[in-house]
Design a protein around this motif. Structure first.
Motif, PDB file in Angstrom:
ATOM      1  N   VAL A 400       0.864  -1.178   0.000  1.00  0.00           N
ATOM      2  CA  VAL A 400       0.000   0.000   0.000  1.00  0.00           C
ATOM      3  C   VAL A 400       0.905   1.234   0.000  1.00  0.00           C
ATOM      4  CG1 VAL A 400      -1.692   1.317   1.328  1.00  0.00           C
ATOM      5  CG2 VAL A 400      -1.856  -1.191   1.236  1.00  0.00           C
ATOM      6  N   PRO A 401       0.696   2.168  -0.919  1.00  0.00           N
ATOM      7  CA  PRO A 401       1.565   3.358  -0.981  1.00  0.00           C
ATOM      8  C   PRO A 401       1.472   4.199   0.283  1.00  0.00           C
ATOM      9  CG  PRO A 401       0.259   3.127  -2.987  1.00  0.00           C
ATOM     10  CD  PRO A 401      -0.295   2.146  -2.009  1.00  0.00           C
ATOM     11  N   GLY A 402       2.546   4.890   0.590  1.00  0.00           N
ATOM     12  CA  GLY A 402       2.602   5.690   1.797  1.00  0.00           C
ATOM     13  C   GLY A 402       1.652   6.868   1.806  1.00  0.00           C
ATOM     14  N   ASP A 403       1.253   7.352   0.613  1.00  0.00           N
ATOM     15  CA  ASP A 403       0.367   8.522   0.553  1.00  0.00           C
ATOM     16  C   ASP A 403      -1.098   8.126   0.446  1.00  0.00           C
ATOM     17  OD1 ASP A 403       0.332   7.462  -1.971  1.00  0.00           O
ATOM     18  OD2 ASP A 403       0.925   9.303  -3.009  1.00  0.00           O
ATOM     19  N   GLY A 418       0.407   4.558   8.161  1.00  0.00           N
ATOM     20  CA  GLY A 418       1.564   3.734   7.873  1.00  0.00           C
ATOM     21  C   GLY A 418       2.461   4.349   6.827  1.00  0.00           C
ATOM     22  N   ASP A 419       3.679   3.854   6.778  1.00  0.00           N
ATOM     23  CA  ASP A 419       4.649   4.205   5.739  1.00  0.00           C
ATOM     24  C   ASP A 419       5.487   2.946   5.531  1.00  0.00           C
ATOM     25  OD1 ASP A 419       6.438   5.256   3.993  1.00  0.00           O
ATOM     26  OD2 ASP A 419       7.107   6.899   5.292  1.00  0.00           O
ATOM     27  N   HIS A 684       8.771  -2.659  13.736  1.00  0.00           N
ATOM     28  CA  HIS A 684       7.385  -2.454  14.154  1.00  0.00           C
ATOM     29  C   HIS A 684       6.966  -1.001  14.002  1.00  0.00           C
ATOM     30  CE1 HIS A 684       6.275  -6.299  16.251  1.00  0.00           C
ATOM     31  NE2 HIS A 684       7.574  -6.462  16.100  1.00  0.00           N
ATOM     32  N   ASP A 685       5.750  -0.832  13.480  1.00  0.00           N
ATOM     33  CA  ASP A 685       5.064   0.455  13.546  1.00  0.00           C
ATOM     34  C   ASP A 685       3.805   0.222  14.367  1.00  0.00           C
ATOM     35  OD1 ASP A 685       3.604   2.744  13.295  1.00  0.00           O
ATOM     36  OD2 ASP A 685       3.500   2.729  11.103  1.00  0.00           O
ATOM     37  N   CYS A 686       3.862   0.586  15.650  1.00  0.00           N
ATOM     38  CA  CYS A 686       2.695   0.409  16.528  1.00  0.00           C
ATOM     39  C   CYS A 686       2.128   1.761  16.926  1.00  0.00           C
ATOM     40  CB  CYS A 686       3.059  -0.415  17.754  1.00  0.00           C
ATOM     41  SG  CYS A 686       4.335   0.285  18.814  1.00  0.00           S
ATOM     42  N   GLY A 687       2.285   2.739  16.028  1.00  0.00           N
ATOM     43  CA  GLY A 687       1.791   4.069  16.343  1.00  0.00           C
ATOM     44  C   GLY A 687       2.652   4.719  17.412  1.00  0.00           C
ATOM     45  N   HIS A 746      11.839   0.303  15.458  1.00  0.00           N
ATOM     46  CA  HIS A 746      10.529   0.948  15.470  1.00  0.00           C
ATOM     47  C   HIS A 746      10.472   2.092  14.469  1.00  0.00           C
ATOM     48  CE1 HIS A 746       8.977  -1.203  18.953  1.00  0.00           C
ATOM     49  NE2 HIS A 746      10.156  -1.057  19.509  1.00  0.00           N
ATOM     50  N   HIS A 747       9.315   2.212  13.859  1.00  0.00           N
ATOM     51  CA  HIS A 747       9.025   3.333  12.944  1.00  0.00           C
ATOM     52  C   HIS A 747       7.609   3.793  13.269  1.00  0.00           C
ATOM     53  CE1 HIS A 747       9.455   5.765   9.316  1.00  0.00           C
ATOM     54  NE2 HIS A 747       8.208   5.441   9.026  1.00  0.00           N
TER      55      HIS A 747
END
Length: 989
Positions: A400-403, A418-419, A684-687, A746-747
């Motif tokens: 899925v694209p970042g934008d 997400g990114d 991980h991207d957990c916000g 993390h991101h």
């Protein structure tokens, strides 16, 4: 604890955990630690040794007569006081917490004993006689669908309890025009996360109120409270459910305690006193709940460049013997994001739910995710292999694209933020992917087996209560009414001294609720963490809660902590209005800092927080007009994004969607087949991260359990439905020695849908790690099909194929297999005793003599001249248990020969067989010749063949040795076989 004020903010700091001081010094209060009334009795449960059998008769008189026993209940007794539990779909089938006319899995409750202590209760279980008529079992979900398969529930008429098909976009056109159609078939096994603490229930019945008061280490969702109340035939306000302060882990498993809540409550009612039940480890492994096993066929329509244009899912979900609520949640929890992290617009899904003779399933960490992503991410790697592309390029091409966020998936999910591309780029760079690829090249050049795997997954959290209704058709949903949302509740209370208490309807299972909630509320109110006390015990008769309450679906940080923040915010607004009048400033200029309420522009103009906060208690008449009290604030929060399923079956099944990208390097030992994880990276991207230390712990805990699922753990069943992994010697769990150290990165992309920007993080690696390791193993071995767990024996089989037959025939023939997976044993032998045939004959027919000479016999009863019953305890290798034997004599030629036929039954297995005994007069006495054929089923049958055969010979040898002693002479054991087998036992003595 160190004093931590609000300077610089508390959220996002790795503060010391409030919980640890008590837990690490042995002051935790688990359910078995709680005080009970002096007259509390203890419950024990008789469980079925068979996977499938009719219950012909149950005799409880002897158990009830045992001193110290207060009550004995059968399925019919329970049914008279309850009604069937709610079934997860509309079907003509009942679901009881205890067997009535039929048992359908090994370990299913058959009878209950309430006694003065657990020891007496367990003894009483041995006195209950159950007459079973065994039926053919079915444990393979695909075979359960065959026309001639045994049907578990005759009222249903089939083992297929639900089927639905879905279409999104135009998958037919996408497949018709696809350059490539690539598919994969996955049989995902059962496993369980196995918490340290097992189930526990303390139940009490009040006949004056017709009400139940139950304490259980239940975790939620509290929609199950309604299931319990309905089953007990009482209104919800007469079913009080409480939880203990601490829990020894759950990982979803303790959702499944609710059938035992019902049983314990009924037992307390019948016994007329409180009842306590603590599950033992054998019970937990055999009969609690596990994850589902699933057979998935997944096909993709793919362009030459590796772009996936459509997916076609065919999922066959095995939920065991009963479809207990909230199942089939495992199958539908991921429905909104069946395309994972990928932008795929055309999807077809066929979901089938089947019943088999296995333990009913329930929630398990990551529920639904491991089964989905193992198929999807294996398929992505297969696409790369077939098209000769780099799997990482295929992953990147389909993301899925970042934008595009928030991004609506084809099946209705709304990915909040997400990114993914950036997260992957960072993981590859910071995780050392190029170095890992060089390591693989060097290893392969040296002839070593080394592989690299990837996995990109979306981790859903904060489940939409409406997703499970997708199992219904749109017309059925319309009749039932809409269901949706994920309501969370938190209460902030301030006492007359200005102290702050937080109460939430979420039951901690070790995640650190008290610490994070204290951080959140203390920061909002400008206090130190010591000034905030958090109470996480739940009492449905006193606390604010909803059916969505509980600790599941990684909802704590995103929803529960968010609700606490909102409640604190409302209190803060009212406190600011009160302080503004006292400080002669506007409320916009009021600040909260270091335990004070002050003028932001003039910090010396300040009041203590306690003074302002206590105003509602001491001087409510001084509150400004229009300002409500600050004593108590409860917030019920549900996000608007969680809507009911649409008329076209679109469903946003979760509110938040984190992202995980894993890289794994493995090396496989060429000789042993052992997998060694050489390097593991998990991004991980957990916000927004609320507490870095606890996020790290969640990631590492999930990773450790996922390593177990990948390499060690599987709930295994025999062909007859016997449970073969009922001890921790059979069900292998990794320790710290087997769990490598992952690199955790993390991101952060905060969620726009949650009050604090947080997402869930507790389950992700259970979804990503098994398939990532499997992809690395497939890369190392150069094979397409891999199956969990990746055990050395399985890997050796893939490398070398089936074991070749020996060049020379073995003396011993391989053991035959009987009906339903039973193991067949045959044998013969002879022994000489210094007694006449008539004396030996009389001994064989005398129950007192038989009790003395049968190994492990507790009792032998003579029912008639040709019918005997015995109670014996036998051990075979690591397996030891108590068995009830029923023996009948026929073809009697006194005193020359007799045929013995019968069966044995116990918690660890069953057996049946025949034997012929011949007595021949000799110069020194009598020679006894015997031959036998036996079929062994259940746990015992899982013991290695040679051990089982040898153990049978040892037992028979012990019998004849004892017979010889009783007859007054030493045995002469033919061929020395039994003599040699018995030698080690004599040496031990």
């Amino acid at each position: 604890m160190k004093s931590l004020g609000a300077a610089g903010g508390l959220i996002g700091r790795p503060v010391e955990r409030i919980e640890d001081a008590g837990l690490l010094t042995g002051r935790g209060r688990y359910i078995d630690d709680l005080p009970v009334r002096r007259d509390t009795a203890h419950l024990a449960i008789l469980r079925s040794p068979h996977a499938h059998a009719e219950v012909r008769a149950i005799s409880t008189a002897a158990a009830l007569a045992l001193p110290g026993v207060f009550a004995v209940l059968t399925g019919e007794d329970v049914a008279r006081l309850t009604r069937s539990m709610t079934v997860g779909v509309k079907a003509n089938v009942e679901c009881w917490p205890i067997a009535r006319d039929r048992v359908r899995y090994v370990g299913e409750p058959v009878a209950l004993v309430v006694a003065e202590n657990r020891y007496v209760a367990e003894d009483a279980l041995d006195l209950i006689e159950v007459e079973y008529e065994t039926l053919t079992a079915v444990v393979d979900p695909e075979k359960a669908l065959a026309a001639d398969a045994p049907v578990l529930h005759p009222s249903l008429g089939t083992n297929l309890i639900n089927e639905r098909s879905f279409g999104y976009g135009d998958p037919e056109a996408a497949f018709a025009t696809a350059a490539h159609r690539i598919s994969i078939r996955i049989a995902y096994p059962r496993n369980s996360c196995t918490p340290i603490e097992t189930y526990g229930v303390i139940a009490e019945y009040d006949p004056a109120e017709d009400a139940y008061d139950v304490t259980a280490n239940f975790q939620g969702p509290f929609s199950i409270h309604a299931v319990i109340a309905r089953a007990l035939n009482v209104p919800g306000n007469r079913m009080r459910l409480r939880t203990p302060p601490d829990s020894g882990g759950s990982f979803g498993i303790k959702q499944g305690v609710f059938p035992y809540v019902i049983l314990a409550a009924v037992a307390a009612r019948v016994a007329g006193r409180p009842v306590k039940w603590i599950e033992d480890r054998l019970e937990h492994l055999t009969a609690s709940v596990s994850a589902t096993n699933r057979v998935t066929t997944l096909e993709a329509a793919v362009t030459p460049e590796g772009q996936i244009t459509a997916l076609n899912w065919d999922q066959l979900e095995d939920c065991g013997a009963h479809l207990r609520a909230p199942e089939p949640a495992t199958l539908y929890r991921m429905h909104g994001n069946m395309t994972g992290a990928y932008a795929i617009r055309n999807v077809a899904i066929r979901n089938r739910v089947v019943l088999t003779n296995k333990t009913p399933t329930g929630l398990n960490r990551g529920f639904g995710g491991p089964q989905i992503y193992f198929a999807l991410e294996r398929l992505v790697h297969k696409i790369a292999d077939e098209l000769r592309l780099d799997p990482l390029d295929v992953i990147r091409r389909n993301l899925v694209p970042g934008d595009a966020f928030p991004y609506r998936t084809a099946t209705g999910g709304l990915l909040d933020s997400g990114d993914y591309q950036t997260a992957i780029d960072r993981a590859c760079a910071e995780g050392g992917l190029e170095t890992l690829r060089q390591r693989r090249a060097i290893a392969r050049a040296e002839g070593r087996l080394y592989g690299i795997g990837f996995a990109a997954v979306v981790e859903p959290s904060v489940s939409n209560m409406g997703y499970i209704t997708t199992v219904l058709s749109p017309d059925e949903r319309k009749k039932a009414g809409p269901k949706n949302g994920a309501q969370s509740v938190a209460t902030i209370a301030i006492d007359p001294l200005g102290s702050v208490t937080v109460k939430v309807a979420s039951v901690p299972q070790g995640q650190g609720h008290r610490t994070v909630l204290a951080q959140v509320v203390a920061e909002r109110l400008g206090l130190s963490m010591e000034a905030v006390r958090v109470n996480t015990e739940l009492d449905t008769s006193r606390d604010a809660w909803s059916i969505a309450s509980g600790n599941y679906a990684s909802r704590f940080a995103a929803a529960v902590a968010g609700a606490a923040s909102l409640a604190a915010g409302r209190i803060r607004e009212r406190l600011a209005a009160i302080a503004a009048t006292q400080l002669n400033i506007t409320s916009e200029n009021v600040d909260f800092r270091d335990g004070k309420v002050l003028d932001r522009n003039n910090p010396d103009n300040a009041l203590s927080f306690a003074r302002v906060a206590a105003s509602s208690h001491w001087a409510p008449g001084t509150l400004p007009d229009g300002t409500d009290q600050t004593i108590h604030e409860t917030v019920f929060w549900t996000p608007e994004q969680l809507e009911a399923p649409t008329a076209t079956d679109g469903i946003n099944s979760s509110l938040c969607h984190g992202f995980i990208f894993d890289i794994c390097g493995v090396e496989i030992d060429r000789t042993t087949g052992q997998v060694r994880i050489d390097h593991y990276v998990t991004m991980h991207d957990c916000g927004r991260i609320l507490h870095p230390g606890m996020v790290e712990g969640q990631v590492r805990g999930g990773f450790a359990q996922a390593v177990g699922a990948a390499l060690y753990e599987e709930y295994a069943y025999g062909g007859d439905g016997s449970f073969l992994t009922g001890t921790l010697a059979d069900y292998l769990i990794p320790t710290v020695m087997e769990t490598p150290e992952p690199l955790v990165l993390h991101h952060e992309t905060p969620s726009p849908f949650t009050p604090l920007g947080a997402k869930g993080v507790g389950e992700g690696n259970c979804m990503s790690t098994p398939v990532c390791i499997a992809n690395a193993v497939a890369d190392a071995l150069g094979i397409e099909d891999v199956q969990l767990p990746l055990s050395p024996s399985r890997i050796t089989g893939w490398r070398h194929g089936e074991e070749r037959p020996p060049s020379k025939p073995l003396d011993a023939k391989p053991a035959a297999t009987g009906a339903s997976g039973e193991r067949m044993l045959t044998g013969s032998g002879s022994a000489e005793v210094s007694a006449t045939r008539e004396a030996v004959w009389a001994m064989l027919l005398d129950p007192n003599t038989l009790k003395a000479i049968i190994p492990g016999a507790h009792e032998v009863r003579k029912v008639s001249d040709t019918h005997f019953r015995a109670e014996v305890t036998l051990g075979i290798g690591p397996v030891k248990g108590r068995y009830r034997a029923d023996i009948r004599l026929s073809d009697m030629v006194e005193p020359e020969a007799v045929t013995l036929a019968g069966g044995t039954e116990g918690a660890l297995g069953s057996g049946r067989g025949t034997g012929r005994v011949t007595l021949t007069e000799t110069t020194n006495g009598t020679r006894i010749d015997y031959r036998y054929e036996a079929a062994i089923g259940g746990k015992v049958a899982s013991v290695g063949g040679r051990l089982l055969d040898g153990a049978a010979r040892v037992v028979i040898g012990q019998f004849f040795q004892a017979l010889a002693r009783h007859a007054g002479g030493a045995p002469s054991l033919a061929n020395g076989l039994i003599q040699r087998l018995m030698a080690p036992f004599r040496r031990r003595g």
